[in-house]
Design an enzyme around this catalytic site. Structure first.
Site, PDB file in Angstrom:
ATOM      1  N   SER A 135       0.863  -1.181   0.000  1.00  0.00           N
ATOM      2  CA  SER A 135       0.000   0.000   0.000  1.00  0.00           C
ATOM      3  C   SER A 135       0.898   1.229   0.000  1.00  0.00           C
ATOM      4  O   SER A 135       1.658   1.452   0.945  1.00  0.00           O
ATOM      5  CB  SER A 135      -0.868  -0.028   1.267  1.00  0.00           C
ATOM      6  OG  SER A 135      -1.545   1.197   1.436  1.00  0.00           O
ATOM      7  N   LYS A 161      -1.120  -1.018  -4.483  1.00  0.00           N
ATOM      8  CA  LYS A 161      -2.300  -0.213  -4.138  1.00  0.00           C
ATOM      9  C   LYS A 161      -1.847   1.220  -3.931  1.00  0.00           C
ATOM     10  O   LYS A 161      -0.908   1.477  -3.185  1.00  0.00           O
ATOM     11  CB  LYS A 161      -2.929  -0.791  -2.869  1.00  0.00           C
ATOM     12  CG  LYS A 161      -3.735   0.148  -2.013  1.00  0.00           C
ATOM     13  CD  LYS A 161      -4.458  -0.640  -0.929  1.00  0.00           C
ATOM     14  CE  LYS A 161      -4.579   0.152   0.360  1.00  0.00           C
ATOM     15  NZ  LYS A 161      -5.186  -0.652   1.437  1.00  0.00           N
ATOM     16  N   LYS A 163      -2.864   5.115  -2.833  1.00  0.00           N
ATOM     17  CA  LYS A 163      -3.834   5.951  -2.130  1.00  0.00           C
ATOM     18  C   LYS A 163      -4.262   7.082  -3.074  1.00  0.00           C
ATOM     19  O   LYS A 163      -3.404   7.697  -3.739  1.00  0.00           O
ATOM     20  CB  LYS A 163      -3.201   6.533  -0.870  1.00  0.00           C
ATOM     21  CG  LYS A 163      -2.877   5.481   0.191  1.00  0.00           C
ATOM     22  CD  LYS A 163      -4.138   4.926   0.835  1.00  0.00           C
ATOM     23  CE  LYS A 163      -3.807   3.971   1.968  1.00  0.00           C
ATOM     24  NZ  LYS A 163      -5.018   3.465   2.635  1.00  0.00           N
ATOM     25  N   ASP A 188      -7.063   3.086  -3.226  1.00  0.00           N
ATOM     26  CA  ASP A 188      -7.763   3.192  -1.931  1.00  0.00           C
ATOM     27  C   ASP A 188      -8.051   4.654  -1.631  1.00  0.00           C
ATOM     28  O   ASP A 188      -7.131   5.462  -1.474  1.00  0.00           O
ATOM     29  CB  ASP A 188      -6.893   2.582  -0.821  1.00  0.00           C
ATOM     30  CG  ASP A 188      -7.629   2.506   0.520  1.00  0.00           C
ATOM     31  OD1 ASP A 188      -8.781   2.973   0.614  1.00  0.00           O
ATOM     32  OD2 ASP A 188      -7.025   1.969   1.476  1.00  0.00           O
ATOM     33  N   GLU A 213     -10.980   0.713  -3.414  1.00  0.00           N
ATOM     34  CA  GLU A 213     -11.251   0.468  -1.992  1.00  0.00           C
ATOM     35  C   GLU A 213     -11.917   1.687  -1.363  1.00  0.00           C
ATOM     36  O   GLU A 213     -11.434   2.815  -1.499  1.00  0.00           O
ATOM     37  CB  GLU A 213      -9.898   0.165  -1.328  1.00  0.00           C
ATOM     38  CG  GLU A 213      -9.982  -0.375   0.076  1.00  0.00           C
ATOM     39  CD  GLU A 213      -8.575  -0.709   0.590  1.00  0.00           C
ATOM     40  OE1 GLU A 213      -7.657  -0.992  -0.223  1.00  0.00           O
ATOM     41  OE2 GLU A 213      -8.390  -0.674   1.821  1.00  0.00           O
ATOM     42  N   ASP A 238     -13.663  -1.450   3.101  1.00  0.00           N
ATOM     43  CA  ASP A 238     -12.712  -1.508   4.206  1.00  0.00           C
ATOM     44  C   ASP A 238     -13.383  -0.892   5.441  1.00  0.00           C
ATOM     45  O   ASP A 238     -14.009  -1.600   6.236  1.00  0.00           O
ATOM     46  CB  ASP A 238     -11.406  -0.771   3.798  1.00  0.00           C
ATOM     47  CG  ASP A 238     -10.386  -0.655   4.923  1.00  0.00           C
ATOM     48  OD1 ASP A 238     -10.667  -1.079   6.047  1.00  0.00           O
ATOM     49  OD2 ASP A 238      -9.278  -0.111   4.679  1.00  0.00           O
ATOM     50  N   LYS A 262      -9.694  -6.798   8.229  1.00  0.00           N
ATOM     51  CA  LYS A 262      -8.681  -6.416   9.210  1.00  0.00           C
ATOM     52  C   LYS A 262      -9.243  -6.903  10.531  1.00  0.00           C
ATOM     53  O   LYS A 262     -10.262  -6.368  10.988  1.00  0.00           O
ATOM     54  CB  LYS A 262      -8.503  -4.893   9.262  1.00  0.00           C
ATOM     55  CG  LYS A 262      -7.930  -4.267   7.992  1.00  0.00           C
ATOM     56  CD  LYS A 262      -7.893  -2.748   8.067  1.00  0.00           C
ATOM     57  CE  LYS A 262      -7.303  -2.153   6.778  1.00  0.00           C
ATOM     58  NZ  LYS A 262      -7.424  -0.675   6.741  1.00  0.00           N
ATOM     59  N   GLY A 290      -4.128  -3.993   6.253  1.00  0.00           N
ATOM     60  CA  GLY A 290      -3.058  -3.649   7.183  1.00  0.00           C
ATOM     61  C   GLY A 290      -3.326  -2.283   7.768  1.00  0.00           C
ATOM     62  O   GLY A 290      -4.029  -1.458   7.162  1.00  0.00           O
TER      63      GLY A 290
HETATM   64  O1  OSB Z   1      -7.070   2.030   4.413  1.00  0.00           O
HETATM   65  O2  OSB Z   1      -5.971   0.240   4.291  1.00  0.00           O
HETATM   66  C1  OSB Z   1      -6.098   1.374   4.765  1.00  0.00           C
HETATM   67  C2  OSB Z   1      -3.079   2.292   6.914  1.00  0.00           C
HETATM   68  C3  OSB Z   1      -3.683   2.952   7.956  1.00  0.00           C
HETATM   69  C4  OSB Z   1      -5.045   3.128   7.928  1.00  0.00           C
HETATM   70  C5  OSB Z   1      -5.803   2.633   6.861  1.00  0.00           C
HETATM   71  C6  OSB Z   1      -5.203   1.946   5.819  1.00  0.00           C
HETATM   72  C7  OSB Z   1      -3.807   1.800   5.836  1.00  0.00           C
HETATM   73  C8  OSB Z   1      -3.060   1.169   4.752  1.00  0.00           C
HETATM   74  C9  OSB Z   1      -1.678   0.647   5.095  1.00  0.00           C
HETATM   75  O3  OSB Z   1      -3.420   1.136   3.603  1.00  0.00           O
HETATM   76  C10 OSB Z   1      -1.529  -0.804   4.898  1.00  0.00           C
HETATM   77  C11 OSB Z   1      -0.257  -1.297   5.559  1.00  0.00           C
HETATM   78  O4  OSB Z   1       0.783  -1.268   4.895  1.00  0.00           O
HETATM   79  O5  OSB Z   1      -0.297  -1.701   6.743  1.00  0.00           O
HETATM   80 MG    MG Z   2      -8.218   0.900   3.087  1.00  0.00          MG
END
Ligand code: OSB
Ligand code: MG
Length: 369
Positions: A135, A161, A163, A188, A213, A238, A262, A290
């Site tokens: 991510s 992925k 952001k 995402d 996402e 999510d 999660k 994550g």
């Molecule tokens: O939306 O998946 C998410 C991290 C913190 C809060 C939300 C998200 C995330 C990540 C990081 O996308 C994923 C990771 O590398 O742990």
């Molecule tokens: Mg997410």
């Protein structure tokens, strides 16, 4: 399993990178760490809530209050035969799945250790390694993004992925798609859009994303269902999936064609198993999310991700990406996009106590008598 004592800590761990999402920038984590003691064994749990309620509503200090004043006093000295009994003890208290998950996951670890089995076996896992993606936060420019994507593809990550947020979406994704036509690519939004952005979101359909996402509000299902009817790209939920009940409703509404699990967002492993079962019977593919976890949370996620419904690469990348030094002895590292699950009873990782001591901001020990 009689719960004899608990140690709760707040740790501060700096990230190696600046992680920018549509809701803000993270440069460090404040981690609630729980050690649960019983029958001469120790179970570990890690909170994923943040200092501010920017992802979900829960916060580190809110969770610490609930664990100290409500949840731990409820179970200390109790003899709980299994994780369902713990879940029953917490049932009267509404919401707060992340705070509950710290305790529930620590108990699962303790229980698996009492059974002498690795957690993945107790949960019903079917593999010893997990396929992983990465991510990537919002970068300063498109050129920076292309560089970071290339680096992680070369490292073997099986899905990229990115952001996104309004104004940082189509152009950057299009550049990445053109540069890497074969990459498995997702986006995402962390709830940065509304239905008013429909034309902008529809443009993403040409980019062959595996899914988008959580485009809409953090607690929404209905508008996601409306949006999914307009988009060719599958929506992955999510933020909105906080329980098995929410998952049941999302399935009925067709609010998402893919789910991210999660365990810490769902209240722990037990609720995750219920969502896994619902998703399997509805034909919804799962992947492990994550929350920038340190070694304890990362190990828990890896064990759960060995279940058969996790058919897409997870956000469980190498610990060395995130930290100069992790809180556990074991190195959780991916190779060729595969992350081995730690061996041994329970979650199979051990706290590096001297390091944990050094980064502790606050701690409290509580015993049954
Ligand atoms: O939306 O998946 C998410 C991290 C913190 C809060 C939300 C998200 C995330 C990540 C990081 O996308 C994923 C990771 O590398 O742990
Ligand atoms: Mg997410």
């Amino acid at each position: 399993m009689r719960i004899e004592a608990a140690e709760l800590r707040l740790l501060e761990l700096p990230l190696k990178f600046r992680f920018e999402t549509s809701f803000g920038v993270q440069t460090k984590r404040t981690i609630l760490l729980l050690r649960l003691f019983g029958e001469g064994l120790e179970g570990l749990g890690e909170g994923v809530m943040e200092r501010l309620p920017l992802y979900r509503e829960e916060t580190v200090i809110g969770a610490r209050y609930l664990l100290e004043e409500v949840f731990l006093p409820q179970v200390l000295g109790q003899d709980l035969p299994n994780p369902e009994a713990l879940w029953e003890a917490l049932r009267p208290f509404r919401g707060n799945p992340m705070a509950k998950a710290v305790l529930e996951m620590a108990f699962f670890d303790l229980w698996a250790k009492a059974l002498g089995k690795p957690l993945w076996q107790v949960l019903g896992g079917v593999r010893r390694a997990v396929e992983v993606g990465v991510s990537l936060g919002i970068q300063p420019s498109v050129e920076d993004t292309l560089r970071v994507v290339e680096k992680h593809l070369k490292e073997g990550y099986r899905r990229i992925k990115l952001k996104i947020k309004p104004g940082w979406d189509y152009e950057v994704l299009k550049a990445v798609r053109q540069a890497f036509p074969e990459a498995t690519l997702t986006a995402d939004a962390n709830s940065a859009y509304s239905l008013a952005h429909l034309p902008r979101l529809k443009r993403l359909d040409e980019l062959r994303l595996d899914y988008i996402e959580q485009p809409l509000a953090y607690d929404d299902l209905l508008d996601h269902a409306r949006l999914q009817r307009e988009l060719a790209t599958p929506i992955c939920l999510d933020e909105s999936l906080t329980s098995a009940e929410k998952a049941r409703k999302a399935i009925e509404l067709k609010a998402g064609l893919v789910f991210n699990i999660k365990p810490a967002r769902l209240g722990g492993h037990g609720e995750s198993l219920r969502v896994h079962a619902l998703a399997q019977s509805a034909g919804i593919p799962l992947w492990m999310g994550g929350m920038l976890e340190a070694g304890v949370g990362r190990a828990h996620n890896l064990h759960l991700a060995t279940l058969p419904g996790f058919t897409k690469p997870g956000d469980v990348s190498s610990a060395s990406r995130y930290w100069e030094e992790d809180i556990v002895e074991e190195a959780l590292e991916a190779k060729d996009g595969l992350m081995p699950v730690p061996e041994g009873a329970g979650i199979g990782v051990h706290l590096k106590l001297p390091f944990v001591e050094r980064i502790t901001l606050w701690q409290r020990y509580m015993s049954a008598s």
